[in-house]
Design a protein around this motif. Structure first.
Motif, PDB file in Angstrom:
ATOM      1  N   GLU A   9      65.157  46.568  28.942  1.00  0.00           N
ATOM      2  CA  GLU A   9      63.817  46.005  28.715  1.00  0.00           C
ATOM      3  C   GLU A   9      63.679  45.483  27.291  1.00  0.00           C
ATOM      4  O   GLU A   9      63.134  44.399  27.064  1.00  0.00           O
ATOM      5  N   ARG A  12      65.620  42.174  26.855  1.00  0.00           N
ATOM      6  CA  ARG A  12      64.970  41.018  27.482  1.00  0.00           C
ATOM      7  C   ARG A  12      63.728  40.608  26.695  1.00  0.00           C
ATOM      8  O   ARG A  12      63.491  39.419  26.460  1.00  0.00           O
ATOM      9  N   ALA A  13      62.920  41.612  26.262  1.00  0.00           N
ATOM     10  CA  ALA A  13      61.698  41.314  25.513  1.00  0.00           C
ATOM     11  C   ALA A  13      62.031  40.656  24.179  1.00  0.00           C
ATOM     12  O   ALA A  13      61.328  39.743  23.730  1.00  0.00           O
ATOM     13  N   GLU A  15      64.721  38.804  23.385  1.00  0.00           N
ATOM     14  CA  GLU A  15      65.138  37.410  23.572  1.00  0.00           C
ATOM     15  C   GLU A  15      63.952  36.518  23.870  1.00  0.00           C
ATOM     16  O   GLU A  15      63.830  35.408  23.351  1.00  0.00           O
ATOM     17  N   LYS A  16      63.057  37.041  24.708  1.00  0.00           N
ATOM     18  CA  LYS A  16      61.869  36.261  25.089  1.00  0.00           C
ATOM     19  C   LYS A  16      61.013  35.973  23.858  1.00  0.00           C
ATOM     20  O   LYS A  16      60.562  34.843  23.653  1.00  0.00           O
ATOM     21  N   LEU A  17      60.826  36.994  23.013  1.00  0.00           N
ATOM     22  CA  LEU A  17      59.994  36.819  21.818  1.00  0.00           C
ATOM     23  C   LEU A  17      60.621  35.803  20.882  1.00  0.00           C
ATOM     24  O   LEU A  17      59.935  34.958  20.315  1.00  0.00           O
ATOM     25  N   TYR A  18      61.944  35.868  20.735  1.00  0.00           N
ATOM     26  CA  TYR A  18      62.619  34.931  19.851  1.00  0.00           C
ATOM     27  C   TYR A  18      62.432  33.507  20.333  1.00  0.00           C
ATOM     28  O   TYR A  18      62.151  32.602  19.555  1.00  0.00           O
ATOM     29  N   LEU A  19      62.572  33.309  21.669  1.00  0.00           N
ATOM     30  CA  LEU A  19      62.491  31.955  22.195  1.00  0.00           C
ATOM     31  C   LEU A  19      61.088  31.347  22.110  1.00  0.00           C
ATOM     32  O   LEU A  19      60.949  30.129  22.113  1.00  0.00           O
ATOM     33  N   THR A  20      60.062  32.193  22.025  1.00  0.00           N
ATOM     34  CA  THR A  20      58.709  31.635  21.912  1.00  0.00           C
ATOM     35  C   THR A  20      58.512  30.977  20.546  1.00  0.00           C
ATOM     36  O   THR A  20      57.846  29.962  20.450  1.00  0.00           O
ATOM     37  N   HIS A  79      64.942  23.055  24.432  1.00  0.00           N
ATOM     38  CA  HIS A  79      64.043  23.839  25.281  1.00  0.00           C
ATOM     39  C   HIS A  79      64.724  24.303  26.548  1.00  0.00           C
ATOM     40  O   HIS A  79      64.332  25.266  27.168  1.00  0.00           O
ATOM     41  N   MET A  83      69.896  31.301  28.841  1.00  0.00           N
ATOM     42  CA  MET A  83      70.127  32.633  28.296  1.00  0.00           C
ATOM     43  C   MET A  83      71.264  33.282  29.028  1.00  0.00           C
ATOM     44  O   MET A  83      71.255  33.339  30.248  1.00  0.00           O
ATOM     45  N   THR A  85      73.265  36.300  30.490  1.00  0.00           N
ATOM     46  CA  THR A  85      72.926  37.665  30.885  1.00  0.00           C
ATOM     47  C   THR A  85      74.191  38.493  30.829  1.00  0.00           C
ATOM     48  O   THR A  85      75.222  38.140  31.366  1.00  0.00           O
TER      49      THR A  85
END
Lengths: 86, 167
Positions: A9, A12-13, A15-20, A79, A83, A85
């Motif tokens: 978790e 994943r969180a 990577e998601k935060l970085y990409l925003t 964009h 990612m 996995t």
């Protein structure tokens, strides 16, 4: 400021935060040999994700995630970045 | 803050880890860098600055000494390999999980004991009978589990592990 118990978790969180917003996010690693613990923080100064561990098996995971984020940072941002996995 | 080349940074980082082995913390920070060398102006002249996309800043400190380096796309592969090796080599003070792997091993090596079966004629019975002795370590084996011809099998007292087959 969530502290994650599960590596999956957290990873994943993070990577998601970085990409925003790549320019805002920083990754901090804190290692204490005398106490035998390691902690990783990913933050954009609004959201803060943390993961703490004292297990040797997590060193490899943390080091791999750091490498992945490092590569994201130096690559030409698009964009449609896929990612990987693990 | 000392800005170093990638190799010097890695050497200094090794020194930081060694220094902090008995006491103290090593902090490492990773951030995307757009190559600016001047602070962002509050207002006035518009920025004539072209941000680059392919750099990142790595900082390290032990609370007292500060070091940093800039990594770009060309150097990242080499740097990342050396950096990973460094982390793995120095972050070895953590707990290892042997308990789980040990218990898994003992389970795999456990083999089911083969029961020994002895068939011998019993003389002190009215009819000619055979005594089937079954022994399996400390546990008694249920004689129904054995492959014996149906109808000809007659159980004796189970706890003695003996069974009589009338042929």
């Amino acid at each position: 400021m969530p502290h994650y118990q599960s590596w999956e978790e957290f990873s994943r969180a993070a990577e998601k935060l970085y990409l925003t917003d790549p320019m805002k996010v920083r990754v901090v690693l804190k290692y204490r040999h005398c106490d035998g613990n390691l902690s990783m923080k990913v933050t954009d100064d609004a959201v803060c994700l943390q993961y703490k561990t004292d297990q040797a098996q997590d060193v490899k995971k943390i080091e791999k995630l750091q490498g992945k984020l490092m590569r994201f940072m130096v690559s030409k941002e698009t964009h449609s970045m896929t990612m990987e996995t693990d | 803050m000392v800005l170093l080349e990638n190799d010097s940074f890695l050497t200094e980082l090794t020194r930081l880890f060694q220094k902090c082995r008995t006491t103290g913390t090593v902090y490492i920070t990773l951030k995307k860098y757009d190559g600016r060398t001047k602070p962002v102006p509050r207002k006035g002249n518009p920025e004539t600055f072209e941000p680059v996309d392919n750099k990142c800043l790595i900082r390290a400190t032990d609370g007292k000494k500060k070091i940093s380096t800039v990594v770009s796309t060309k150097e990242v592969i080499k740097f990342q390999m050396a950096y990973s090796n460094l982390l793995r080599a120095h972050m070895d003070g953590l707990k290892k999980k042997d308990k789980k792997s040990k218990s898994k091993k003992t389970k795999a090596t456990q083999t089911v004991e083969k029961p020994s079966v002895h068939l011998s004629p019993v003389a002190n019975t009215p009819s000619v009978g055979w005594a089937l002795h079954v022994a399996a370590g400390t546990s008694s084996v249920d004689t129904r589990g054995l492959e014996v011809a149906k109808g000809l099998f007659q159980q004796d007292t189970l706890h003695t592990g003996r069974a009589r087959i009338f042929i």
